[in-house]
Motif scaffolding. Structure first.
Motif, PDB file in Angstrom:
ATOM      1  N   LEU A  21       0.809  -1.218   0.000  1.00  0.00           N
ATOM      2  CA  LEU A  21       0.000   0.000   0.000  1.00  0.00           C
ATOM      3  C   LEU A  21       0.846   1.274   0.000  1.00  0.00           C
ATOM      4  N   THR A  22       2.103   1.174   0.389  1.00  0.00           N
ATOM      5  CA  THR A  22       3.079   2.268   0.566  1.00  0.00           C
ATOM      6  C   THR A  22       2.736   3.162   1.763  1.00  0.00           C
ATOM      7  N   ARG A  23       1.459   3.378   2.049  1.00  0.00           N
ATOM      8  CA  ARG A  23       1.038   4.050   3.278  1.00  0.00           C
ATOM      9  C   ARG A  23      -0.435   3.703   3.520  1.00  0.00           C
ATOM     10  N   ALA A  24      -0.784   3.610   4.802  1.00  0.00           N
ATOM     11  CA  ALA A  24      -2.162   3.240   5.135  1.00  0.00           C
ATOM     12  C   ALA A  24      -2.437   3.564   6.597  1.00  0.00           C
ATOM     13  N   ARG A  25      -3.725   3.711   6.923  1.00  0.00           N
ATOM     14  CA  ARG A  25      -4.130   3.906   8.315  1.00  0.00           C
ATOM     15  C   ARG A  25      -4.433   2.553   8.939  1.00  0.00           C
ATOM     16  N   VAL A  26      -4.566   2.570  10.264  1.00  0.00           N
ATOM     17  CA  VAL A  26      -4.788   1.338  11.008  1.00  0.00           C
ATOM     18  C   VAL A  26      -6.065   0.654  10.538  1.00  0.00           C
ATOM     19  N   GLU A  27      -7.155   1.438  10.334  1.00  0.00           N
ATOM     20  CA  GLU A  27      -8.430   0.850   9.934  1.00  0.00           C
ATOM     21  C   GLU A  27      -8.325   0.142   8.591  1.00  0.00           C
ATOM     22  N   GLU A  28      -7.594   0.747   7.649  1.00  0.00           N
ATOM     23  CA  GLU A  28      -7.445   0.124   6.338  1.00  0.00           C
ATOM     24  C   GLU A  28      -6.674  -1.187   6.431  1.00  0.00           C
ATOM     25  N   LEU A  29      -5.631  -1.209   7.245  1.00  0.00           N
ATOM     26  CA  LEU A  29      -4.851  -2.434   7.426  1.00  0.00           C
ATOM     27  C   LEU A  29      -5.700  -3.524   8.074  1.00  0.00           C
ATOM     28  N   ALA A  30      -6.486  -3.151   9.076  1.00  0.00           N
ATOM     29  CA  ALA A  30      -7.341  -4.133   9.749  1.00  0.00           C
ATOM     30  C   ALA A  30      -8.358  -4.718   8.777  1.00  0.00           C
ATOM     31  N   GLU A  31      -8.897  -3.864   7.915  1.00  0.00           N
ATOM     32  CA  GLU A  31      -9.896  -4.335   6.953  1.00  0.00           C
ATOM     33  C   GLU A  31      -9.271  -5.279   5.927  1.00  0.00           C
ATOM     34  N   ARG A  32      -8.116  -4.913   5.422  1.00  0.00           N
ATOM     35  CA  ARG A  32      -7.462  -5.750   4.397  1.00  0.00           C
ATOM     36  C   ARG A  32      -7.023  -7.094   4.954  1.00  0.00           C
ATOM     37  N   LEU A  33      -6.576  -7.103   6.200  1.00  0.00           N
ATOM     38  CA  LEU A  33      -6.057  -8.340   6.783  1.00  0.00           C
ATOM     39  C   LEU A  33      -7.118  -9.117   7.550  1.00  0.00           C
ATOM     40  N   HIS A  34      -8.308  -8.533   7.657  1.00  0.00           N
ATOM     41  CA  HIS A  34      -9.398  -9.175   8.394  1.00  0.00           C
ATOM     42  C   HIS A  34      -8.969  -9.504   9.824  1.00  0.00           C
ATOM     43  N   PRO A  36      -8.706  -7.861  14.034  1.00  0.00           N
ATOM     44  CA  PRO A  36      -9.209  -6.817  14.938  1.00  0.00           C
ATOM     45  C   PRO A  36      -8.232  -5.634  14.980  1.00  0.00           C
ATOM     46  N   ARG A  37      -8.784  -4.443  15.175  1.00  0.00           N
ATOM     47  CA  ARG A  37      -7.963  -3.230  15.223  1.00  0.00           C
ATOM     48  C   ARG A  37      -6.909  -3.320  16.323  1.00  0.00           C
ATOM     49  N   THR A  38      -7.288  -3.872  17.496  1.00  0.00           N
ATOM     50  CA  THR A  38      -6.330  -3.989  18.604  1.00  0.00           C
ATOM     51  C   THR A  38      -5.162  -4.903  18.239  1.00  0.00           C
ATOM     52  N   VAL A  40      -3.989  -5.362  15.193  1.00  0.00           N
ATOM     53  CA  VAL A  40      -3.132  -4.626  14.254  1.00  0.00           C
ATOM     54  C   VAL A  40      -2.282  -3.600  15.001  1.00  0.00           C
ATOM     55  N   LEU A  41      -2.850  -2.922  15.967  1.00  0.00           N
ATOM     56  CA  LEU A  41      -2.088  -1.937  16.748  1.00  0.00           C
ATOM     57  C   LEU A  41      -0.934  -2.600  17.490  1.00  0.00           C
ATOM     58  N   THR A  42      -1.198  -3.765  18.075  1.00  0.00           N
ATOM     59  CA  THR A  42      -0.144  -4.474  18.815  1.00  0.00           C
ATOM     60  C   THR A  42       1.027  -4.810  17.896  1.00  0.00           C
ATOM     61  N   HIS A  43       0.722  -5.325  16.704  1.00  0.00           N
ATOM     62  CA  HIS A  43       1.805  -5.700  15.790  1.00  0.00           C
ATOM     63  C   HIS A  43       2.475  -4.486  15.168  1.00  0.00           C
ATOM     64  N   LEU A  44       1.734  -3.389  14.984  1.00  0.00           N
ATOM     65  CA  LEU A  44       2.366  -2.158  14.497  1.00  0.00           C
ATOM     66  C   LEU A  44       3.367  -1.615  15.510  1.00  0.00           C
ATOM     67  N   ASP A  45       3.031  -1.708  16.796  1.00  0.00           N
ATOM     68  CA  ASP A  45       3.975  -1.286  17.835  1.00  0.00           C
ATOM     69  C   ASP A  45       5.261  -2.109  17.753  1.00  0.00           C
ATOM     70  N   ALA A  46       5.103  -3.408  17.519  1.00  0.00           N
ATOM     71  CA  ALA A  46       6.286  -4.273  17.404  1.00  0.00           C
ATOM     72  C   ALA A  46       7.126  -3.896  16.186  1.00  0.00           C
ATOM     73  N   LEU A  47       6.464  -3.604  15.067  1.00  0.00           N
ATOM     74  CA  LEU A  47       7.199  -3.214  13.859  1.00  0.00           C
ATOM     75  C   LEU A  47       7.890  -1.868  14.036  1.00  0.00           C
ATOM     76  N   ARG A  48       7.257  -0.926  14.733  1.00  0.00           N
ATOM     77  CA  ARG A  48       7.905   0.362  15.007  1.00  0.00           C
ATOM     78  C   ARG A  48       9.144   0.163  15.866  1.00  0.00           C
ATOM     79  N   ALA A  49       9.043  -0.715  16.865  1.00  0.00           N
ATOM     80  CA  ALA A  49      10.187  -0.981  17.739  1.00  0.00           C
ATOM     81  C   ALA A  49      11.349  -1.592  16.964  1.00  0.00           C
TER      82      ALA A  49
END
Length: 329
Positions: A21-34, A36-38, A40-49
């Motif tokens: 996607l090159t860039r996306a919001r949390v809601e879009e990622l949750a929708e594409r990957l089917h 839960p938003r929580t 996706v947030l947990t794994h995004l925190d891990a990727l940021r770290a």
């Protein structure tokens, strides 16, 4: 796929989605990957770290963009490779300590027999990787397990300060590309010499382990070799190598115009002449010398005639004698 370097399958799937996607919001990622938003947030925190994701802007709900993976993940991969190399060296050393202990308590362990090209190649590789001081070679034509161009372990060992001394049988230098392989080793630091005949194939590592084939080269079937530990037999093989080393002819590689003084007449052969003379003294035929040097046979004969005139002799044996007496190679 990337779990071995610390990226979980869920994190990898999320990162790949963001790359597409090159860039996306949390809601879009949750929708594409089917997911839960929580989740996706947990794994995004891990990727940021791990330095793989960065928000675009200071807003809490700002879109996210992926960062290049080679720097953060490459560093992890390099550290794991270094750890594996250290572990492999430790296992090799421990295996050698085990064999040494067995040999001290049981004479049957003084000689270990290995069979098969792959097993012989692996043992030669492990011994070179564990070498600390010096590796000695008797190199004959038609290698049984490890052609010269495949012996990358030698260059690694030379780079860490291990000394290599190799004696090549003249017939081996006549094989296509053989001299170029030898010269590559010489340029890396190997000391190379040539003899008309060698009695056996042989490798000795650090004066404590030797590998020697058990059957003649022309025998059918898989090659077999003896791995010999510290013993009078190993002492005899070391003496055999040193006696042949003293009588072998040094080989020099082509290189910059390095010169060596002739104390008798002041003549100083350059690197190309020294290379020609080393092949000549080693007994390599004119045709093969011409092929290895990339010149005509007539050019080889002319250069040798010029060197004979400089040396003040009119025969080739006389030139060979003067080369040795005046230390031209």
């Amino acid at each position: 796929m990337l779990e071995v370097i610390g990226l979980t399958p869920a994190e990898e799937e999320l990162y790949r989605c963001l790359v597409q996607l090159t860039r996306a919001r949390v809601e879009e990622l949750a929708e594409r990957l089917h997911r839960p938003r929580t989740d996706v947030l947990t794994h995004l925190d891990a990727l940021r770290a791990k330095g793989l994701v960065l928000p675009v802007g200071p807003e809490p709900d700002a879109p996210l963009r992926p960062l290049a993976p080679d720097v953060p993940l490459g560093g992890v991969l390099l550290r794991q490779q270094e750890a594996l190399e250290t572990a492999r060296a430790s296992v090799t050393q421990l295996a050698e300590e085990y064999r040494a202990a067995m040999r001290r308590h049981d004479a049957e362990h003084l000689v270990e027999v290995i069979t098969g090209t792959r097993m012989l190649r692996e043992r030669l590789r492990d011994l070179q990787n564990a070498a600390r001081d010096e590796v000695l070679w008797f190199c004959r034509a038609n290698p049984l397990a490890m052609p010269g161009q495949d012996n990358v372990e030698e260059f690694h060992a030379l780079a860490r300060g291990v000394r290599y001394r190799a004696i090549y049988e003249r017939e081996m230098l006549l094989e296509p590309g053989a001299l170029q392989d030898v010269e590559q080793g010489v340029r890396a630091g190997e000391q190379a010499r040539v003899l008309d005949r060698l009695p056996v194939r042989l490798a000795i590592v650090d004066g404590r382990t030797a590998v020697c084939p058990l059957v003649p080269d022309r025998s059918s079937g898989e090659p077999s070799a003896a791995v010999i530990g510290r013993s009078q037999l190993l002492d005899a093989l070391l003496a055999l190598f040193e006696s042949h080393w003293r009588t072998a002819t040094p080989l020099r590689s082509a290189g910059p115009a390095e010169r060596r003084a002739d104390p008798a007449a002041g003549y100083r052969p350059d690197a190309d002449e020294a290379r020609l003379l080393s092949l000549f003294v080693a007994g390599v035929p004119d045709k093969s010398i011409a092929s290895q040097l990339g010149v005509s046979r007539r050019t080889v004969q002319r250069r040798l005639a010029d060197l004979m005139a400089i040396a003040g002799v009119d025969t080739r044996p006389g030139l060979a004698f003067q080369v040795a007496r005046r230390d031209w190679i």
